[in-house]
Design a protein around this motif. Structure first.
Motif, short mmCIF file in Angstrom:
data_model
loop_
_atom_site.label_atom_id
_atom_site.label_comp_id
_atom_site.label_asym_id
_atom_site.label_seq_id
_atom_site.Cartn_x
_atom_site.Cartn_y
_atom_site.Cartn_z
N ARG A 1 -8.19 16.88 -1.92
CA ARG A 1 -7.76 17.30 -0.58
C ARG A 1 -6.99 18.61 -0.61
O ARG A 1 -7.31 19.53 0.14
N GLN B 1 -8.95 11.70 -5.47
CA GLN B 1 -8.11 11.92 -4.29
C GLN B 1 -6.80 12.59 -4.62
O GLN B 1 -6.09 13.08 -3.73
N ASN B 2 -6.44 12.66 -5.91
CA ASN B 2 -5.18 13.29 -6.29
C ASN B 2 -5.26 14.80 -6.29
O ASN B 2 -4.24 15.48 -6.41
N GLY C 1 3.04 7.83 -4.43
CA GLY C 1 2.49 7.16 -3.26
C GLY C 1 2.91 7.85 -1.98
O GLY C 1 3.64 8.83 -1.97
N ASN C 2 2.43 7.32 -0.88
CA ASN C 2 2.68 7.93 0.43
C ASN C 2 4.05 7.54 0.97
O ASN C 2 4.19 6.80 1.95
N ARG C 3 5.10 8.04 0.29
CA ARG C 3 6.47 7.77 0.73
C ARG C 3 7.30 9.03 0.54
O ARG C 3 6.94 9.93 -0.22
N LYS D 1 6.05 14.07 1.86
CA LYS D 1 5.31 12.80 1.79
C LYS D 1 3.84 13.10 1.98
O LYS D 1 3.45 13.82 2.90
N CYS D 2 2.99 12.56 1.09
CA CYS D 2 1.54 12.74 1.23
C CYS D 2 0.80 11.67 0.44
O CYS D 2 1.36 11.06 -0.48
N ALA D 3 -0.45 11.47 0.77
CA ALA D 3 -1.24 10.42 0.14
C ALA D 3 -1.54 10.74 -1.32
O ALA D 3 -1.75 9.82 -2.12
N TRP D 4 -1.55 12.03 -1.69
CA TRP D 4 -1.92 12.39 -3.07
C TRP D 4 -0.71 12.55 -4.00
O TRP D 4 -0.83 12.98 -5.13
N SER D 5 0.47 12.18 -3.52
CA SER D 5 1.66 12.23 -4.37
C SER D 5 1.57 11.17 -5.47
O SER D 5 1.00 10.09 -5.27
N GLY E 1 -2.18 16.87 6.07
CA GLY E 1 -2.06 15.59 5.36
C GLY E 1 -0.73 15.43 4.66
O GLY E 1 -0.43 14.37 4.12
#
Length: 503
Positions: free
Chosen positions: A207, A203-204, A376-378, A369-373, A352
């Motif tokens: 996407r 997932q990193n 984390g998603n912040r 901000k993104c889920a693949w950072s 995303g």
């Protein structure tokens, strides 16, 4: 979604065979860089993986040699899962072998800029505590650890000698490991650096990879020239992308415009990844030798409107401008159609990924901000100053930490650079700050003029006075033939400072 599925199918990744090899790779080698190579060598074993200086290696050979090297490194260097291995090497086949072999052993990889000073290397080593370092023989500043191995040496044990050694009589089975990190060093040439580690979890990268695959139509191409160093985030990302696509990676140890142009025309290369200054030098050397390029991917530094126009006019709609961060990888993409209308844009955020601008005194800093950072998603501060237009396109406006205080006023080098670039006879420019006894700090500009220009420093200073505030005026303007470049293709500001001090 349909476009993504079709693109994945074209690369053979989303076929019954591709999915089957994916599950097999997890069982045999684990979820790491080697899994990408395993899948690709099963799908297209005879496809050329690496081409360097006339020597070609196919995917099956690259995989087998990397597995062999992993066993040799485990035996001779004692590399184990979760150890920290520093790699300091330029772009060549042995580096690629090393990356896959160390990843197969489950160790965390740290890619270090080969131009770091001894003080910087010692600082990083003290913080990270490396277990092993693998390095090119021309690298002089090395971490102070005993467990070190050159990539090549005429008489001593090296990666090359291990790679070419006979198979071990009693081969030890390598433990299957998952999610080892690949960490890149950022901003090492400025003296301010940070480490950015990325896990090999799917997932990193999947996407953003899918969006690149569709927007850049990467599944159409089979020849990619990695001009940026692999130790740079842009370079390692291109390597992974090339393996996923099953493309041939063309490598050169160092970037030279003449050799790069010749490489592209001789091999009819379709895709090149580079930074704007590299593209500028290649266009200056030979436009005709770049006609085979269908996709030019720039990133890592701001691109000028003049360079965008020159590329689109002379090569067509082939230019893509990417913006990324150490924490999130690729964040925004500007397509050729975007650049034709908004030449300096970095595009709009990927799906995303969220972006916002936060006021910093009189400027705005870009947050993402993104889920693949990796964080984390912040929300994460990028350190880049930016603007956003009504259509959602973003534009870089310099770095937060580039600001100086001159005579009590906040001054940004990027703003002066943009004003200088608006002059029709200035092709490129870079601005540095220098100490000043009266104002504390002042700006000094270096400019490259268009061919046949007769501009002088006096004329330019007179023109600037009507364009900018008094406190933004440079202390001096130096007219030079070309901007010095670091190995990663960015303007070498240290060298510019040396040039100023030597005048």
């Amino acid at each position: 979604m349909i476009k993504s599925i079709l693109a994945l199918y074209k690369t053979q990744l989303l076929t019954f065979k591709g999915i089957g090899y994916l599950f097999t790779s997890i069982r045999l080698v684990g979820m790491n860089l080697m899994a990408l190579l395993y899948i690709r060598q099963r799908l297209c074993p005879e496809q050329i993986a690496i081409s360097q200086e006339g020597v070609c290696i196919n995917y099956r050979t690259l995989y087998c040699q990397s597995q062999h090297l992993a066993m040799q490194l485990a035996l001779h260097c004692g590399i184990k899962p979760h150890q920290k291995v520093a790699i300091m090497a330029n772009n060549h086949a042995i580096l690629v072998h090393t990356l896959f072999a160390v990843a197969r052993l489950g160790a965390d990889i740290y890619l270090l800029n080969t131009e770091l000073s001894a003080a910087q290397v010692n600082d990083i080593s003290n913080n990270v505590k490396f277990d092993c370092v693998i390095y090119d023989p021309d690298v002089t500043a090395l971490p102070p650890i005993k467990n070190s191995l050159p990539t090549y040496h005429e008489s001593q044990t090296s990666v090359y000698s291990l790679l070419t050694a006979l198979p071990l009589a009693h081969q030890t089975k390598i433990k299957v490991t998952h999610f080892a990190k690949v960490t890149v060093l950022t901003s090492g040439t400025t003296g301010r650096f940070k480490m950015a580690g990325r896990s090999s979890k799917a997932q990193n990268f999947m996407r953003p990879f899918l969006q690149l695959l569709v927007k850049l139509k990467l599944s159409h191409y089979k020849k990619i020239y990695i001009a940026t160093p692999i130790y740079h985030g842009f370079g390692i990302a291109t390597l992974c992308m090339s393996v996923l696509l099953g493309a041939t990676m063309f490598l050169t140890r160092r970037f030279e415009a003449k050799k790069s142009c010749q490489l592209i025309v001789d091999n009819q290369i379709e895709v090149v990844t580079l930074v704007p200054l590299m593209l500028n030098r290649m266009l200056t050397y030979s436009v005709d030798q770049l006609k085979s390029l269908s996709c030019i991917i720039t990133g890592g530094a701001p691109i000028t409107a003049m360079l965008v126009k020159q590329t689109l006019d002379q090569l067509g709609k082939v230019l893509f401008n990417l913006y990324g961060t150490s924490e999130a990888g690729v964040c925004m993409i500007a397509t050729p159609d975007d650049l034709a209308i908004k030449p300096t844009t970095i595009g709009r955020p990927l799906k995303g990924l969220c972006a916002k601008l936060v006021a910093k005194e009189d400027k705005k800093e870009l947050y993402i901000k993104c889920a693949w950072s990796t964080l984390g998603n912040r929300w994460v501060a990028t350190g880049d100053l930016a603007d956003k237009d009504a259509e959602g396109f973003y534009y870089l406006k310099g770095r937060v930490d580039d600001m100086i205080v001159s005579g009590g006023e906040n001054v940004y080098p990027f703003e002066l650079e943009q004003h200088l670039l608006s002059h029709l006879e200035i092709k490129d420019t870079a601005v540095i700050s220098v100490p000043d006894t009266e104002f504390g700090q002042r700006l000094v500009a270096f400019v490259v003029l268009v061919p046949n220009s007769k501009l002088t420093e006096t004329v330019l200073l007179g023109w600037l006075k009507s364009q900018i505030a008094r406190y933004q005026m440079p202390k001096k303007i130096n007219i030079i033939d070309q901007l010095p470049m670091t190995k990663i293709g960015k303007v070498d500001r240290k060298r510019l400072t040396q040039l100023y001090l030597s005048c």
